[in-house]
Design a protein around this motif. Structure first.
Motif, PDB file in Angstrom:
ATOM      1  N   VAL A 106       0.841  -1.205   0.000  1.00  0.00           N
ATOM      2  CA  VAL A 106       0.000   0.000   0.000  1.00  0.00           C
ATOM      3  C   VAL A 106       0.871   1.248   0.000  1.00  0.00           C
ATOM      4  O   VAL A 106       0.603   2.215  -0.731  1.00  0.00           O
ATOM      5  CB  VAL A 106      -0.953   0.010   1.218  1.00  0.00           C
ATOM      6  N   PHE A 107       1.924   1.246   0.792  1.00  0.00           N
ATOM      7  CA  PHE A 107       2.848   2.386   0.818  1.00  0.00           C
ATOM      8  C   PHE A 107       3.419   2.646  -0.571  1.00  0.00           C
ATOM      9  O   PHE A 107       3.406   3.781  -1.066  1.00  0.00           O
ATOM     10  CB  PHE A 107       3.970   2.120   1.814  1.00  0.00           C
ATOM     11  N   LEU A 108       3.908   1.604  -1.239  1.00  0.00           N
ATOM     12  CA  LEU A 108       4.515   1.786  -2.554  1.00  0.00           C
ATOM     13  C   LEU A 108       3.483   2.139  -3.618  1.00  0.00           C
ATOM     14  O   LEU A 108       3.813   2.782  -4.621  1.00  0.00           O
ATOM     15  CB  LEU A 108       5.271   0.523  -2.955  1.00  0.00           C
ATOM     16  N   ALA A 109       2.237   1.725  -3.420  1.00  0.00           N
ATOM     17  CA  ALA A 109       1.183   2.005  -4.396  1.00  0.00           C
ATOM     18  C   ALA A 109       0.616   3.407  -4.261  1.00  0.00           C
ATOM     19  O   ALA A 109       0.073   3.961  -5.223  1.00  0.00           O
ATOM     20  CB  ALA A 109       0.054   0.983  -4.246  1.00  0.00           C
ATOM     21  N   SER A 110       0.745   4.001  -3.086  1.00  0.00           N
ATOM     22  CA  SER A 110       0.061   5.257  -2.783  1.00  0.00           C
ATOM     23  C   SER A 110       0.981   6.465  -2.910  1.00  0.00           C
ATOM     24  O   SER A 110       2.193   6.340  -3.112  1.00  0.00           O
ATOM     25  CB  SER A 110      -0.487   5.202  -1.351  1.00  0.00           C
ATOM     26  N   ASP A 111       0.385   7.635  -2.758  1.00  0.00           N
ATOM     27  CA  ASP A 111       1.165   8.876  -2.807  1.00  0.00           C
ATOM     28  C   ASP A 111       2.087   9.036  -1.603  1.00  0.00           C
ATOM     29  O   ASP A 111       2.926   9.945  -1.589  1.00  0.00           O
ATOM     30  CB  ASP A 111       0.220  10.080  -2.886  1.00  0.00           C
ATOM     31  N   ASP A 112       1.954   8.174  -0.607  1.00  0.00           N
ATOM     32  CA  ASP A 112       2.894   8.213   0.520  1.00  0.00           C
ATOM     33  C   ASP A 112       4.329   7.977   0.036  1.00  0.00           C
ATOM     34  O   ASP A 112       5.284   8.401   0.695  1.00  0.00           O
ATOM     35  CB  ASP A 112       2.542   7.154   1.559  1.00  0.00           C
ATOM     36  N   SER A 113       4.474   7.290  -1.093  1.00  0.00           N
ATOM     37  CA  SER A 113       5.807   7.011  -1.644  1.00  0.00           C
ATOM     38  C   SER A 113       6.051   7.785  -2.940  1.00  0.00           C
ATOM     39  O   SER A 113       6.755   7.320  -3.829  1.00  0.00           O
ATOM     40  CB  SER A 113       5.969   5.507  -1.903  1.00  0.00           C
ATOM     41  N   SER A 114       5.476   8.978  -3.022  1.00  0.00           N
ATOM     42  CA  SER A 114       5.550   9.753  -4.266  1.00  0.00           C
ATOM     43  C   SER A 114       6.972  10.133  -4.676  1.00  0.00           C
ATOM     44  O   SER A 114       7.220  10.454  -5.843  1.00  0.00           O
ATOM     45  CB  SER A 114       4.703  11.026  -4.135  1.00  0.00           C
ATOM     46  N   TYR A 115       7.923  10.076  -3.755  1.00  0.00           N
ATOM     47  CA  TYR A 115       9.321  10.410  -4.066  1.00  0.00           C
ATOM     48  C   TYR A 115      10.194   9.158  -4.014  1.00  0.00           C
ATOM     49  O   TYR A 115      11.387   9.230  -3.782  1.00  0.00           O
ATOM     50  CB  TYR A 115       9.825  11.471  -3.087  1.00  0.00           C
ATOM     51  N   VAL A 116       9.570   8.014  -4.253  1.00  0.00           N
ATOM     52  CA  VAL A 116      10.279   6.739  -4.157  1.00  0.00           C
ATOM     53  C   VAL A 116      10.153   5.989  -5.481  1.00  0.00           C
ATOM     54  O   VAL A 116       9.044   5.662  -5.911  1.00  0.00           O
ATOM     55  CB  VAL A 116       9.701   5.864  -3.022  1.00  0.00           C
ATOM     56  N   THR A 117      11.277   5.728  -6.119  1.00  0.00           N
ATOM     57  CA  THR A 117      11.274   4.895  -7.319  1.00  0.00           C
ATOM     58  C   THR A 117      12.621   4.199  -7.477  1.00  0.00           C
ATOM     59  O   THR A 117      13.655   4.710  -7.018  1.00  0.00           O
ATOM     60  CB  THR A 117      10.941   5.716  -8.584  1.00  0.00           C
ATOM     61  N   GLY A 118      12.610   3.014  -8.068  1.00  0.00           N
ATOM     62  CA  GLY A 118      13.833   2.259  -8.311  1.00  0.00           C
ATOM     63  C   GLY A 118      14.411   1.554  -7.100  1.00  0.00           C
ATOM     64  O   GLY A 118      15.496   0.986  -7.182  1.00  0.00           O
ATOM     65  N   ILE A 119      13.682   1.538  -5.986  1.00  0.00           N
ATOM     66  CA  ILE A 119      14.247   0.949  -4.766  1.00  0.00           C
ATOM     67  C   ILE A 119      13.888  -0.527  -4.618  1.00  0.00           C
ATOM     68  O   ILE A 119      13.020  -1.049  -5.322  1.00  0.00           O
ATOM     69  CB  ILE A 119      13.781   1.693  -3.498  1.00  0.00           C
ATOM     70  N   GLU A 120      14.558  -1.178  -3.690  1.00  0.00           N
ATOM     71  CA  GLU A 120      14.156  -2.491  -3.219  1.00  0.00           C
ATOM     72  C   GLU A 120      13.834  -2.348  -1.737  1.00  0.00           C
ATOM     73  O   GLU A 120      14.717  -2.062  -0.922  1.00  0.00           O
ATOM     74  CB  GLU A 120      15.260  -3.521  -3.426  1.00  0.00           C
ATOM     75  N   LEU A 121      12.563  -2.515  -1.409  1.00  0.00           N
ATOM     76  CA  LEU A 121      12.110  -2.395  -0.028  1.00  0.00           C
ATOM     77  C   LEU A 121      12.038  -3.788   0.592  1.00  0.00           C
ATOM     78  O   LEU A 121      11.209  -4.611   0.220  1.00  0.00           O
ATOM     79  CB  LEU A 121      10.736  -1.722   0.023  1.00  0.00           C
ATOM     80  N   PHE A 122      12.937  -4.037   1.530  1.00  0.00           N
ATOM     81  CA  PHE A 122      12.953  -5.328   2.214  1.00  0.00           C
ATOM     82  C   PHE A 122      11.962  -5.310   3.375  1.00  0.00           C
ATOM     83  O   PHE A 122      12.024  -4.423   4.224  1.00  0.00           O
ATOM     84  CB  PHE A 122      14.348  -5.642   2.742  1.00  0.00           C
ATOM     85  N   VAL A 123      11.068  -6.295   3.375  1.00  0.00           N
ATOM     86  CA  VAL A 123      10.132  -6.446   4.484  1.00  0.00           C
ATOM     87  C   VAL A 123      10.368  -7.851   5.038  1.00  0.00           C
ATOM     88  O   VAL A 123       9.680  -8.820   4.698  1.00  0.00           O
ATOM     89  CB  VAL A 123       8.678  -6.270   3.999  1.00  0.00           C
ATOM     90  N   ASP A 124      11.385  -7.956   5.872  1.00  0.00           N
ATOM     91  CA  ASP A 124      11.868  -9.284   6.275  1.00  0.00           C
ATOM     92  C   ASP A 124      12.366  -9.314   7.711  1.00  0.00           C
ATOM     93  O   ASP A 124      13.152 -10.173   8.081  1.00  0.00           O
ATOM     94  CB  ASP A 124      12.980  -9.740   5.338  1.00  0.00           C
TER      95      ASP A 124
END
Length: 250
Positions: free
Chosen positions: A226-244
């Protein structure tokens, strides 16, 4: 305002596990969601359990290009656009290098890599500028895991896709990111070993090496999506977000 109000999303492999949990979270946040799956009975049950007023299930094998074409055709006819794409469908098998077969190699690369490329490519004509593409990776992509060379290689390819596509699609302001879960309580994890007993041994080993002393829950991955899909991450691209639980970082 919910975070995804008015958004149209597609989640491949959405009838169980991480895809299912992410579809639940997307609907909670206001999105209309299309989910795909190979087994019609499981797909129907997932749609009913999530919310049949805000979810459409489409039977499809993501490794088959004709099926991907049909999925995009249905979305175009029903909603006319896509704002969010979570390419989630994947498979994995633990095999020693001595036991890898051509069939196993093709199965994993066809679903985990080839299908990702062509799902994104075929979705682009109906994808809105400024939308969000999320690729489901894995924290194993940066780890050396015995018996996981093919699976890990497919997920390393996903990370490369996100890097390159975030550049390719920058003029359309489409953000592309990789979401990389750790071990998560899903049917796929229960099938990680050749037998149920072997799978249990592997899972216990992962838990023993975890900083948090547990595996993840699918809803925890869904909330990160949801974070990556929404405007909450509007300044986020090309990253790898580890949820582990920090496993890949420590």
């Amino acid at each position: 305002m919910r975070k995804l109000d008015g958004k149209i999303a597609l989640i491949t492999g959405g009838s169980e596990g991480i895809g299912f949990a992410t579809a639940q979270q997307f609907v909670i946040e206001g999105a209309y969601v299309f989910i795909t799956g190979r087994r019609q009975e499981l797909l129907d049950a997932a749609v009913k359990q999530i919310d049949d007023k805000h979810v459409t299930g489409i039977q499809a094998d993501s490794a088959k290009l004709d099926d991907i074409d049909n999925v995009i055709k249905i979305i175009k006819e029903k909603k006319g656009k896509l704002d969010i794409l979570f390419v989630n469908a994947a498979t994995g098998t633990l095999e020693s290098i001595e036991s890898i077969t051509e069939e196993s190699f093709d199965r994993q690369f066809n679903l985990n890599v080839k299908s990702v490329l062509f799902t994104v490519q075929k979705a682009l004509p109906i994808f809105v500028d400024g939308g969000s593409i999320i690729l489901n990776g894995s924290n194993w992509s940066i780890k050396g895991i015995g018996g996981a060379s093919i699976y890990n290689a497919t997920k390393a390819a996903i990370r490369s896709f996100a890097r390159c596509w975030s550049v390719d699609l920058k003029e359309r302001k489409i953000r592309v990111n990789t979401l990389s879960p750790g071990a998560t309580k899903t049917p796929m994890l229960r099938r990680i070993g050749p037998t149920p007993e072997a799978s249990e041994t592997i899972i216990n080993s992962i838990i023993a090496g975890s900083i948090m002393g547990r595996i993840g829950h699918p809803s925890e991955i869904g909330k990160a999506a949801v974070f990556l899909a929404s405007d909450d991450s509007s300044y986020v691209t090309g990253i790898e977000l580890f949820v582990d639980g920090g496993l890949a970082q420590i």
